[in-house]
Write a protein that holds these residues in place. Structure first.
Motif, short mmCIF file in Angstrom:
data_model
loop_
_atom_site.label_atom_id
_atom_site.label_comp_id
_atom_site.label_asym_id
_atom_site.label_seq_id
_atom_site.Cartn_x
_atom_site.Cartn_y
_atom_site.Cartn_z
N ILE A 225 61.33 54.25 -44.54
CA ILE A 225 61.53 53.63 -45.85
C ILE A 225 62.80 54.20 -46.43
CG2 ILE A 225 60.65 53.37 -48.19
CD1 ILE A 225 57.86 53.29 -47.08
N LYS A 226 63.66 53.27 -46.82
CA LYS A 226 64.97 53.64 -47.36
C LYS A 226 65.11 52.98 -48.73
CE LYS A 226 68.29 51.67 -45.03
NZ LYS A 226 69.29 51.43 -43.97
N VAL A 227 65.67 53.73 -49.66
CA VAL A 227 66.00 53.20 -50.98
C VAL A 227 67.51 53.30 -51.13
CG1 VAL A 227 65.67 53.43 -53.48
CG2 VAL A 227 63.77 53.96 -51.92
N TYR B 41 58.00 63.62 -54.83
CA TYR B 41 57.38 62.45 -54.18
C TYR B 41 57.93 62.24 -52.77
CZ TYR B 41 54.84 61.33 -58.38
OH TYR B 41 53.98 61.38 -59.46
N ALA B 42 59.20 62.52 -52.57
CA ALA B 42 59.77 62.39 -51.22
C ALA B 42 59.10 63.38 -50.27
CB ALA B 42 61.28 62.63 -51.25
N ASN C 171 59.33 58.30 -42.74
CA ASN C 171 60.66 58.87 -42.93
C ASN C 171 61.21 58.21 -44.19
OD1 ASN C 171 60.67 60.37 -40.49
ND2 ASN C 171 61.10 58.47 -39.38
N PHE C 172 61.48 59.00 -45.20
CA PHE C 172 61.91 58.47 -46.49
C PHE C 172 63.30 59.00 -46.81
CE2 PHE C 172 62.28 58.76 -51.12
CZ PHE C 172 61.99 57.45 -51.48
N GLU C 173 64.17 58.09 -47.21
CA GLU C 173 65.51 58.54 -47.62
C GLU C 173 66.04 57.68 -48.75
OE1 GLU C 173 68.92 58.02 -44.97
OE2 GLU C 173 67.84 56.42 -43.92
N ILE C 174 66.87 58.30 -49.56
CA ILE C 174 67.58 57.59 -50.62
C ILE C 174 69.06 57.65 -50.28
CG2 ILE C 174 68.21 57.57 -53.06
CD1 ILE C 174 65.44 58.61 -53.70
N ILE C 175 69.69 56.49 -50.28
CA ILE C 175 71.11 56.40 -49.99
C ILE C 175 71.83 55.92 -51.25
CG2 ILE C 175 72.89 55.20 -48.65
CD1 ILE C 175 70.81 54.98 -46.39
N GLU C 176 72.76 56.72 -51.71
CA GLU C 176 73.55 56.35 -52.88
C GLU C 176 74.87 55.73 -52.42
OE1 GLU C 176 72.16 59.76 -56.08
OE2 GLU C 176 73.98 60.14 -54.92
N VAL C 177 75.20 54.60 -53.02
CA VAL C 177 76.53 54.02 -52.80
C VAL C 177 77.28 54.12 -54.12
CG1 VAL C 177 75.75 52.46 -50.96
CG2 VAL C 177 75.83 51.62 -53.31
N ASN C 178 78.59 54.21 -54.04
CA ASN C 178 79.39 54.38 -55.24
C ASN C 178 79.29 53.16 -56.14
OD1 ASN C 178 80.32 56.92 -54.51
ND2 ASN C 178 82.09 56.08 -53.42
N ASP C 179 79.21 53.43 -57.44
CA ASP C 179 79.29 52.33 -58.39
C ASP C 179 80.76 52.03 -58.64
OD1 ASP C 179 79.70 54.72 -59.73
OD2 ASP C 179 78.67 54.10 -61.54
N PHE D 141 64.48 49.25 -49.90
CA PHE D 141 64.46 48.83 -51.29
C PHE D 141 65.86 48.98 -51.84
CE2 PHE D 141 60.20 50.15 -50.29
CZ PHE D 141 59.40 49.22 -50.93
N VAL D 142 66.29 48.03 -52.67
CA VAL D 142 67.62 48.07 -53.26
C VAL D 142 67.49 48.10 -54.78
CG1 VAL D 142 69.81 46.84 -53.57
CG2 VAL D 142 68.69 46.85 -51.33
N ILE D 143 68.13 49.09 -55.38
CA ILE D 143 68.27 49.16 -56.83
C ILE D 143 69.77 49.02 -57.11
CG2 ILE D 143 67.96 50.53 -58.92
CD1 ILE D 143 65.72 52.06 -57.46
#
Length: 159
Positions: A3-5, A23-24, A32-40, A105-107
């Motif tokens: 699961i990727k956010v 929570y992670a 397998n849980f990860e959060i990926i940040e992309v630049n704003d 998931f995409v925010i």
């Protein structure tokens, strides 16, 4: 299961980071849980509609680079489908039962996501019609993913 956010922008608030980290850690028992940040995209406060669309396109392209073809993609959107926690848990469970092992998931950023990101989505999900800070949505989403696993194993956590 993976699961990727994918989120636009950096998280600065320490208290939100702490909650997400907790929570992670709990999720690591299930996936397998990860959060990926992309630049704003830096943009002035007042933008024309065309400029807003351009910001969404640039951020959207950054998001799409992080998504593989086989991934099932949920995009968080105010106009998306609202679900109860139980419905969400059932939906995630069905995805895995039927062979989907990569869920994303995409925010989006403060302006939302581009048309191309919406077209890539398999599903749109809404947490209600409130406008919430994107940073807070990371924590809420992470907790709801954890809650869905707890519902699916019959844990009293959900009560």
């Amino acid at each position: 299961m993976n699961i990727k956010v994918i989120v636009v922008g950096k998280l600065k608030e320490k208290y939100l980071k702490q909650g997400i980290t907790e929570y992670a850690k709990r999720l690591s028992k299930f996936c397998n849980f990860e959060i990926i940040e992309v630049n704003d995209e830096q943009a002035p406060e007042k933008l024309s509609i065309a400029e807003m669309e351009q910001v969404k396109v640039v951020e959207g392209d950054r998001i799409l680079l992080k998504i593989k073809d086989k991934e099932y993609v949920f995009v968080l959107a105010i106009k998306g489908k609202e679900r109860t926690s139980e419905e969400f848990a059932t939906e995630l469970n069905k995805l895995t039962v039927y062979g989907t092992s990569d869920i994303t998931f995409v925010i989006g950023g403060s302006l939302g996501v581009s048309k191309k990101v919406m077209e890539r989505a398999n599903s749109e999900i809404s947490f209600g019609r409130f406008t919430l800070p994107h940073q807070l949505m990371r924590l809420v989403l992470t907790e709801q993913i954890y809650r869905s696993f707890m519902i699916n194993i019959g844990s009293p956590y959900h009560k």
